[in-house]
Design an enzyme around this catalytic site. Sequence first.
Site, mmCIF file in Angstrom:
data_model
loop_
_atom_site.group_PDB
_atom_site.id
_atom_site.type_symbol
_atom_site.label_atom_id
_atom_site.label_comp_id
_atom_site.label_asym_id
_atom_site.label_seq_id
_atom_site.Cartn_x
_atom_site.Cartn_y
_atom_site.Cartn_z
ATOM 1 N N HIS A 60 0.858 -1.201 0.000
ATOM 2 C CA HIS A 60 0.000 0.000 0.000
ATOM 3 C C HIS A 60 0.890 1.246 0.000
ATOM 4 C CE1 HIS A 60 -2.850 3.038 1.257
ATOM 5 N NE2 HIS A 60 -3.815 2.206 0.893
ATOM 6 N N GLY A 72 -7.814 9.232 -0.115
ATOM 7 C CA GLY A 72 -8.232 10.111 0.974
ATOM 8 C C GLY A 72 -8.397 11.566 0.585
ATOM 9 N N GLU A 102 -4.148 2.260 -7.335
ATOM 10 C CA GLU A 102 -4.508 3.307 -6.388
ATOM 11 C C GLU A 102 -3.622 4.533 -6.617
ATOM 12 O OE1 GLU A 102 -6.628 1.681 -2.673
ATOM 13 O OE2 GLU A 102 -4.505 1.650 -2.269
HETATM 14 P P1 PGA Z 1 -9.650 5.869 0.535
HETATM 15 O O1 PGA Z 1 -8.418 4.874 0.683
HETATM 16 O O2 PGA Z 1 -10.814 5.080 -0.001
HETATM 17 O O3 PGA Z 1 -9.881 6.385 1.923
HETATM 18 O O4 PGA Z 1 -9.230 6.948 -0.430
HETATM 19 C C1 PGA Z 1 -8.209 3.844 -0.242
HETATM 20 C C2 PGA Z 1 -6.969 3.061 0.134
HETATM 21 O O5 PGA Z 1 -6.015 3.659 0.652
HETATM 22 O O6 PGA Z 1 -6.923 1.843 -0.054
#
Ligand code: PGA
Length: 244
Positions: free
Chosen positions: A98, A172, A166
């Site tokens: 991540h 976020g 991502e």
């Molecule tokens: P988020 O995070 O949906 O809060 O943007 C996604 C993630 O970090 O996997």
Amino acid sequence: MKLSSKISQSMNKLIIANWKAFLKTSEAINLAKNIPMLENIVISPASMHLALIRGLCPEVRLASQDISSLSYEHGAYTGETTAKMLDDIGAEYAIIGHSERRSSGLDNADNIAKKVQNALSSQIIPIICVGETKADRDNGQYLDIIADQLRSLNLQTDQDVIIAYEPIWSIGTDVVPSSSEISEVMEMIRSTLKIAGKLILVYGGSVNAKNAKEIVNIPGVDGVLIGKASTDLVQFKEIIRQIC
Ligand code: PGA
């Protein structure tokens, strides 16, 4: 049968809830108990909550948020959670690489590749996160950056993995790439990895009840990885209602 194979047959969209370190124990338990137990929903609680939630909700599909790079076995690895330990409690998946771990220096290309192989050695399906920074996107380097992240995994074409695209600038932030921006990256991931069977690709970054349905309908998107919005029971249930 592994879920990745099931998904390809049923064409259900995969919903992975990444609870990060957002929740107190009581909140994680309450959430887990109230989420519909469907085969395409995977919950990824903090590691200290995994076995607890497994005990309370035997049907829930579980992912860890990380896995040991040192070994897949039980052994003298202080502080680590190995693939065999996850397998032992019936976790089927592990989120690996991540961006919050990459950017803080906890993960790098080398240990991410080891984590992926350790997971696969114990039948844990890795959910491998890749994605670019805002600067990478703005200077047009994003496809190369993501392709490098993929190549450094040294995956075999017959390995069963899930890739989560991502974009770091979307996590976020409430900023979501356009459908064509997501499709472009998904296409590149498929052509770079050349996985023999069905490669499952999910999108993550500011997925919420307002945009989830549209995102899962983008060509090439097999599901979503949801952070913050998956910790809000009302919103998460609404996302499930729309997608499932
Ligand atoms: P988020 O995070 O949906 O809060 O943007 C996604 C993630 O970090 O996997």
